[in-house]
Design an enzyme around this catalytic site. Sequence first.
Site, PDB file in Angstrom:
ATOM      1  CE1 TYR A   1     101.260  20.762  -0.911  1.00 23.09           C
ATOM      2  CE2 TYR A   1     102.101  22.789   0.578  1.00 23.09           C
ATOM      3  CZ  TYR A   1     101.122  21.377   0.284  1.00 23.09           C
ATOM      4  OH  TYR A   1     100.313  21.735   1.205  1.00 23.09           O
TER       5      TYR A   1
ATOM      6  CB  SER B   1      98.721  24.903   1.825  1.00 17.85           C
ATOM      7  OG  SER B   1      99.748  24.414   2.590  1.00 17.85           O
TER       8      SER B   1
HETATM    9  N1  LIG Z   1      99.397  17.222   5.844  1.00 20.65           N
HETATM   10  C1  LIG Z   1      99.011  18.269   5.645  1.00 20.65           C
HETATM   11  O1  LIG Z   1     100.018  19.242   6.431  1.00 20.65           O
HETATM   12  C2  LIG Z   1      98.380  19.721   4.934  1.00 20.65           C
HETATM   13  C3  LIG Z   1      98.936  21.161   5.389  1.00 20.65           C
HETATM   14  C4  LIG Z   1      98.244  21.669   3.913  1.00 20.65           C
HETATM   15  C5  LIG Z   1      97.419  20.977   2.704  1.00 20.65           C
HETATM   16  N2  LIG Z   1      97.867  19.592   2.644  1.00 20.65           N
HETATM   17  C6  LIG Z   1      96.687  19.277   1.285  1.00 20.65           C
HETATM   18  O2  LIG Z   1      96.153  18.868   2.081  1.00 20.65           O
HETATM   19  C7  LIG Z   1      95.534  17.759   0.373  1.00 20.65           C
HETATM   20  C8  LIG Z   1      96.156  15.737   1.202  1.00 20.65           C
HETATM   21  O3  LIG Z   1      97.387  15.446   1.777  1.00 20.65           O
HETATM   22  P1  LIG Z   1      97.587  14.592   3.593  1.00 20.65           P
HETATM   23  O4  LIG Z   1      97.928  15.464   4.060  1.00 20.65           O
HETATM   24  O5  LIG Z   1      96.692  13.832   3.414  1.00 20.65           O
HETATM   25  O6  LIG Z   1      98.798  13.863   2.482  1.00 20.65           O
HETATM   26  P2  LIG Z   1      99.052  12.675   1.978  1.00 20.65           P
HETATM   27  O7  LIG Z   1      99.229  11.577   3.456  1.00 20.65           O
HETATM   28  O8  LIG Z   1     100.763  12.511   1.220  1.00 20.65           O
HETATM   29  O9  LIG Z   1      97.704  12.095   0.993  1.00 20.65           O
HETATM   30  C9  LIG Z   1      98.528  12.397  -0.289  1.00 20.65           C
HETATM   31  C10 LIG Z   1      97.316  11.997  -1.402  1.00 20.65           C
HETATM   32  O10 LIG Z   1      96.893  12.678  -2.712  1.00 20.65           O
HETATM   33  C11 LIG Z   1      97.265  11.080  -3.608  1.00 20.65           C
HETATM   34  N3  LIG Z   1      98.060  11.760  -4.344  1.00 20.65           N
HETATM   35  C12 LIG Z   1      99.179  12.981  -5.476  1.00 20.65           C
HETATM   36  N4  LIG Z   1      99.657  12.802  -6.031  1.00 20.65           N
HETATM   37  C13 LIG Z   1      98.496  11.841  -6.959  1.00 20.65           C
HETATM   38  C14 LIG Z   1      97.771  12.040  -8.158  1.00 20.65           C
HETATM   39  N5  LIG Z   1      98.857  12.420  -8.340  1.00 20.65           N
HETATM   40  N6  LIG Z   1      96.743  11.654  -8.380  1.00 20.65           N
HETATM   41  C15 LIG Z   1      96.167  11.160  -7.609  1.00 20.65           C
HETATM   42  N7  LIG Z   1      96.444  11.164  -6.393  1.00 20.65           N
HETATM   43  C16 LIG Z   1      96.955  11.667  -6.113  1.00 20.65           C
HETATM   44  C17 LIG Z   1      98.587  10.480  -2.988  1.00 20.65           C
HETATM   45  O11 LIG Z   1      98.058   9.035  -3.366  1.00 20.65           O
HETATM   46  P3  LIG Z   1      98.938   7.870  -3.592  1.00 20.65           P
HETATM   47  O12 LIG Z   1      99.226   7.322  -2.018  1.00 20.65           O
HETATM   48  O13 LIG Z   1      99.319   7.025  -4.982  1.00 20.65           O
HETATM   49  O14 LIG Z   1     100.381   8.850  -3.022  1.00 20.65           O
HETATM   50  C18 LIG Z   1      97.004  10.400  -1.680  1.00 20.65           C
HETATM   51  O15 LIG Z   1      96.043   9.313  -1.788  1.00 20.65           O
HETATM   52  C19 LIG Z   1      96.967  18.206  -0.044  1.00 20.65           C
HETATM   53  O16 LIG Z   1      96.380  18.453  -1.103  1.00 20.65           O
HETATM   54  C20 LIG Z   1      97.701  18.618   0.415  1.00 20.65           C
HETATM   55  O17 LIG Z   1      98.607  19.506  -0.189  1.00 20.65           O
HETATM   56  C21 LIG Z   1      98.164  18.836   3.772  1.00 20.65           C
END
Ligand SMILES: NC(=O)c1ccc[n+]([C@@H]2O[C@H](COP(=O)([O-])OP(=O)(O)OC[C@H]3O[C@@H](n4cnc5c(N)ncnc54)[C@H](OP(=O)(O)O)[C@@H]3O)[C@@H](O)[C@H]2O)c1
Length: 245
Positions: free
Chosen positions: A150, A137
Amino acid sequence: MSYSLQGKSVLVTGANRGIGKALVQALIERGAKRIYAAGRNSEGLAAIVQLAPSIVEAVQLEVTRAEDIQQLAGKLKQLDVLINNAGIATGITFSAETSLSIASAEMAVNYFGPVHLTHALLPLLRASKGAVVNVSSIAGIANFPILGPYSASKAAVHSFTQGLRAELRGAGVFVQGVYPGPVDTDMTKDFEMDKASPADVARIVLNGLETGDEDIFPDAFSQAMYEVFKQNPKQLEQQFGQMLG
Ligand SMILES: NC(=O)c1ccc[n+]([C@@H]2O[C@H](COP(=O)([O-])OP(=O)(O)OC[C@H]3O[C@@H](n4cnc5c(N)ncnc54)[C@H](OP(=O)(O)O)[C@@H]3O)[C@@H](O)[C@H]2O)c1
């Protein structure tokens, strides 16, 4: 470097929604041969398989469970690309009452999950001279104090990415770090700000993989903030610090 995803085997963690789902969709479009959609929500994964049932295979994976990782490593015979995307953001600060347990949970999922999974799948990635993509991130470049613990877990992912890249260079395994700003997923549903679309982020990540870009800032916010960082890291720290009010 020029690398084609056509015909490749790719594993995406956290594939049932958000950026992970968008990555699966983009990988189908680029002609990946086999996409392992990993996650812990079997209903959500079943819907992802339906996007291309002959290509996408659901894989049960809670990234903090050693048994799941072992089982997965035993099952896969070939892998070209591992995308460590699964993550959690709890929205807790370091001074909050629950900060210790939250910091520990975020470290377990966001940092130790990718470290453990990558270690288990490394023999396959070495054999294919493949790639590891770690989704960190922009908060891993400078701490975002509204999400302090985080951010620390994402800084750990950044450091893991740098170290792994140096270790694997000689083995021909490419290691990419991804540093998004706000993306429109469930993770940011409570934040009122401009957000990139998951589809755009996925496209830019995969473009970077195919052209060999090690560090991906996939949206306007992360690009602007990284420019600040390059000029003056202290200024970015202060700018993010001001968001606490
Ligand atoms: N959205 C943003 O603004 C943003 C910005 C910077 C970085 N990121 C990073 O991008 C990545 C994806 O995030 P996103 O925005 O797509 O978030 P999201 O929509 O909340 O999706 C998170 C995903 O991670 C899975 N997950 C969480 N805990 C887990 C575990 N213990 N074991 C296996 N799977 C797990 C969730 O599965 P479940 O459905 O089972 O919970 C879901 O599929 C993350 O690493 C996040 O930190 C996101």
